[in-house]
Structures are given as C-alpha cells and as structure tokens.
Scaffold this motif. Structure first.
Motif, PDB file in Angstrom:
ATOM      1  N   LEU A 117      -4.868 -19.184  10.231  1.00 52.91           N
ATOM      2  CA  LEU A 117      -6.328 -19.176  10.323  1.00 52.91           C
ATOM      3  C   LEU A 117      -6.740 -19.402  11.779  1.00 52.91           C
ATOM      4  O   LEU A 117      -5.965 -19.950  12.565  1.00 52.91           O
ATOM      5  CB  LEU A 117      -6.929 -20.251   9.418  1.00 52.91           C
ATOM      6  N   PRO A 118      -7.954 -19.012  12.173  1.00 48.64           N
ATOM      7  CA  PRO A 118      -8.378 -19.161  13.573  1.00 48.64           C
ATOM      8  C   PRO A 118      -8.752 -20.591  13.938  1.00 48.64           C
ATOM      9  O   PRO A 118      -9.837 -20.879  14.453  1.00 48.64           O
ATOM     10  CB  PRO A 118      -9.593 -18.223  13.662  1.00 48.64           C
ATOM     11  N   GLY A 119      -7.850 -21.516  13.656  1.00 53.20           N
ATOM     12  CA  GLY A 119      -8.081 -22.930  13.922  1.00 53.20           C
ATOM     13  C   GLY A 119      -7.171 -23.763  13.043  1.00 53.20           C
ATOM     14  O   GLY A 119      -6.431 -23.242  12.193  1.00 53.20           O
ATOM     15  N   LEU A 120      -7.216 -25.069  13.237  1.00 53.32           N
ATOM     16  CA  LEU A 120      -6.342 -25.967  12.476  1.00 53.32           C
ATOM     17  C   LEU A 120      -6.880 -26.204  11.072  1.00 53.32           C
ATOM     18  O   LEU A 120      -8.086 -26.415  10.882  1.00 53.32           O
ATOM     19  CB  LEU A 120      -6.233 -27.309  13.201  1.00 53.32           C
ATOM     20  N   ILE A 121      -5.991 -26.171  10.092  1.00 58.04           N
ATOM     21  CA  ILE A 121      -6.382 -26.472   8.714  1.00 58.04           C
ATOM     22  C   ILE A 121      -6.537 -27.986   8.580  1.00 58.04           C
ATOM     23  O   ILE A 121      -5.579 -28.737   8.728  1.00 58.04           O
ATOM     24  CB  ILE A 121      -5.335 -25.956   7.710  1.00 58.04           C
ATOM     25  N   VAL A 122      -7.755 -28.424   8.315  1.00 62.90           N
ATOM     26  CA  VAL A 122      -8.062 -29.847   8.197  1.00 62.90           C
ATOM     27  C   VAL A 122      -7.795 -30.346   6.764  1.00 62.90           C
ATOM     28  O   VAL A 122      -7.367 -31.472   6.558  1.00 62.90           O
ATOM     29  CB  VAL A 122      -9.535 -30.110   8.580  1.00 62.90           C
ATOM     30  N   LYS A 123      -8.041 -29.466   5.813  1.00 61.14           N
ATOM     31  CA  LYS A 123      -7.837 -29.839   4.419  1.00 61.14           C
ATOM     32  C   LYS A 123      -7.441 -28.601   3.626  1.00 61.14           C
ATOM     33  O   LYS A 123      -7.983 -27.514   3.834  1.00 61.14           O
ATOM     34  CB  LYS A 123      -9.115 -30.447   3.831  1.00 61.14           C
ATOM     35  N   ILE A 124      -6.489 -28.773   2.704  1.00 57.51           N
ATOM     36  CA  ILE A 124      -6.095 -27.664   1.843  1.00 57.51           C
ATOM     37  C   ILE A 124      -5.552 -28.220   0.530  1.00 57.51           C
ATOM     38  O   ILE A 124      -4.887 -29.258   0.504  1.00 57.51           O
ATOM     39  CB  ILE A 124      -5.035 -26.751   2.512  1.00 57.51           C
ATOM     40  N   GLY A 125      -5.875 -27.547  -0.554  1.00 57.79           N
ATOM     41  CA  GLY A 125      -5.383 -27.966  -1.866  1.00 57.79           C
ATOM     42  C   GLY A 125      -5.374 -26.781  -2.809  1.00 57.79           C
ATOM     43  O   GLY A 125      -6.048 -25.772  -2.569  1.00 57.79           O
ATOM     44  N   ASP A 126      -4.597 -26.878  -3.874  1.00 53.29           N
ATOM     45  CA  ASP A 126      -4.588 -25.787  -4.835  1.00 53.29           C
ATOM     46  C   ASP A 126      -5.781 -25.903  -5.772  1.00 53.29           C
ATOM     47  O   ASP A 126      -6.327 -26.993  -5.971  1.00 53.29           O
ATOM     48  CB  ASP A 126      -3.270 -25.751  -5.622  1.00 53.29           C
ATOM     49  N   GLU A 127      -6.194 -24.787  -6.332  1.00 52.75           N
ATOM     50  CA  GLU A 127      -7.411 -24.719  -7.139  1.00 52.75           C
ATOM     51  C   GLU A 127      -7.345 -25.638  -8.354  1.00 52.75           C
ATOM     52  O   GLU A 127      -8.362 -26.182  -8.793  1.00 52.75           O
ATOM     53  CB  GLU A 127      -7.647 -23.278  -7.585  1.00 52.75           C
ATOM     54  N   ALA A 128      -6.137 -25.845  -8.906  1.00 55.71           N
ATOM     55  CA  ALA A 128      -5.988 -26.675 -10.100  1.00 55.71           C
ATOM     56  C   ALA A 128      -5.980 -28.173  -9.785  1.00 55.71           C
ATOM     57  O   ALA A 128      -6.006 -29.009 -10.689  1.00 55.71           O
ATOM     58  CB  ALA A 128      -4.710 -26.299 -10.844  1.00 55.71           C
TER      59      ALA A 128
END
Length: 218
Positions: free
Chosen positions: A102-113
C-alpha cells in the motif's frame, strides 16, 4: 519440556498442553520483492520464500487511528478477506505479517471475521541494529535455530504430516534407544508416547484456526 520425575525423560503428557503461540518469523528486504517465512514444524525449523499476491482495493473511507490519519483498503489473502488502514504519514509500503504494497505503512489490519488483528502501538528510532546483526551473525555461525529452506508447497506438506503424526521426530529419536534399557518399574515409554500423541492431536484440533486457511486446510 518439563522432565518426568525420577526418569530424566521428557514429560510427553505436558507437550500437548501448550498454549497457542506463534513461533514464525518474517523477513523482508527493501524494496520488498519477496517475503521469507520461517517456522518450526515438530522439532525442525523450515523456511520458504514467497511473493504474496496482494491485490489491494483502496477505499475513500478515512479514519484517525492513534496519531495517524489513515485510509481503508481491502484484500483477499490466505482464504480470508482483510481490512487494512494505512497512513501516508509514514512512507514505508509495509505492514505486519506478509502484508505490504500500500502507499504507506499499514497501521491496522484484521480479517473480516475478527479472528486476527494487528495494530501499530508506536514507533521509535533504534540504536541497537548493530547488536541485533551481531546476534544474527552468531546464530548463523553456530547453526542455532537454523532452518532448511524449502518450497511453500513442501512446507504445507510437512505441516499436514505433522498434524497427522506430531511425534514422528521424537519417535524416530527414541527408536535409537536400546530396547533393553530400563528406566523404572512404573515407566512405560510406549504408554507415555501414546498419551502424548493423543493430547497433541487434541491440541492441534483445538488450535486449527490458522492465519492462512488456504495453507493448513487444503
């Protein structure tokens, strides 16, 4: 592994009662072209290289997370749909686990479930890179925690074999012990192995919600 009292042999029963924990390591070289994944299967360490196929869909939705202004993006990976929030305020196209691009750092990520979630809690400049490099160099020289590099497909195959026979390595090691060796009157190696195998299979069955479903639930 806790040793069984008065025998000097491992207490196999306790091996199946470990808490779920992640042993894997992720290494990325910049600019990121591939990910090196390292993990333990049974008693051995293995690694594989991968170019994750991450196709991001960037949304116009924005959100303030901590001190960062972030933007939403989604992708499908490992049998799950992931929702990420990235910031261009930190110009690194990286993120936790195998996520990047992505065009920057991922600050937060989680799966939809809602099974897995990572969130950046802070960042700082480190002055200990030299020390870390020295430790890594020592580990390479001594072979400590050294891994055998294989393909991801072979890794998956070995992991599936481990689930079916989690004590294969220990069984092979124990097979080198002379059959006439006596430990104690009330110690039965075969019974200990059977009990440990039963408990480890139960443990694996209870902890089967892997990050990448496509790897472990073929």
């Amino acid at each position: 592994i806790k040793e069984a009292s008065n025998t000097g042999f491992p207490d196999f029963k306790r091996m199946g009662n470990r808490r779920t924990q992640f042993m894997h390591q992720i290494a990325k070289s910049y600019p990121i072209h591939e990910v090196l994944y390292k993990d333990r299967i049974g008693m051995d360490y293995y690694s594989y290289r991968e170019n994750p196929s991450l196709i991001w869909k960037i949304s116009e939705e924005k959100q303030k997370i901590g001190i960062y202004n972030t933007q939403k993006a989604t992708t499908d990976f490992g049998g799950r749909k992931w929702i990420a929030w990235f910031t261009t305020e930190i110009p690194f196209q990286d993120g936790p686990y195998k996520f990047y691009g992505l065009p920057g750092l991922i600050v937060k990520i989680g799966d939809e479930a809602g099974n897995y979630s990572w969130e950046l809690k802070g960042n700082r400049k480190t002055d200990h890179i030299a020390e870390a490099s020295a430790v890594e160099g020592l580990m390479k020289q001594t072979g400590l925690f050294a891994s055998k590099e294989i393909t991801k497909e072979k890794f998956t195959e070995k992991y599936d074999q481990h689930k079916k026979d989690p004590l294969a390595g220990i069984r092979q090691m124990m097979g080198q012990i002379p059959s006439d060796v006596k430990i104690s009157d009330d110690f039965s190696l075969s019974k200990e192995m059977r009990d440990a195998e039963k408990q480890m299979k139960e443990h694996i069955a209870k902890n089967n919600n892997s990050i990448e479903l496509a790897i472990t639930n073929k």
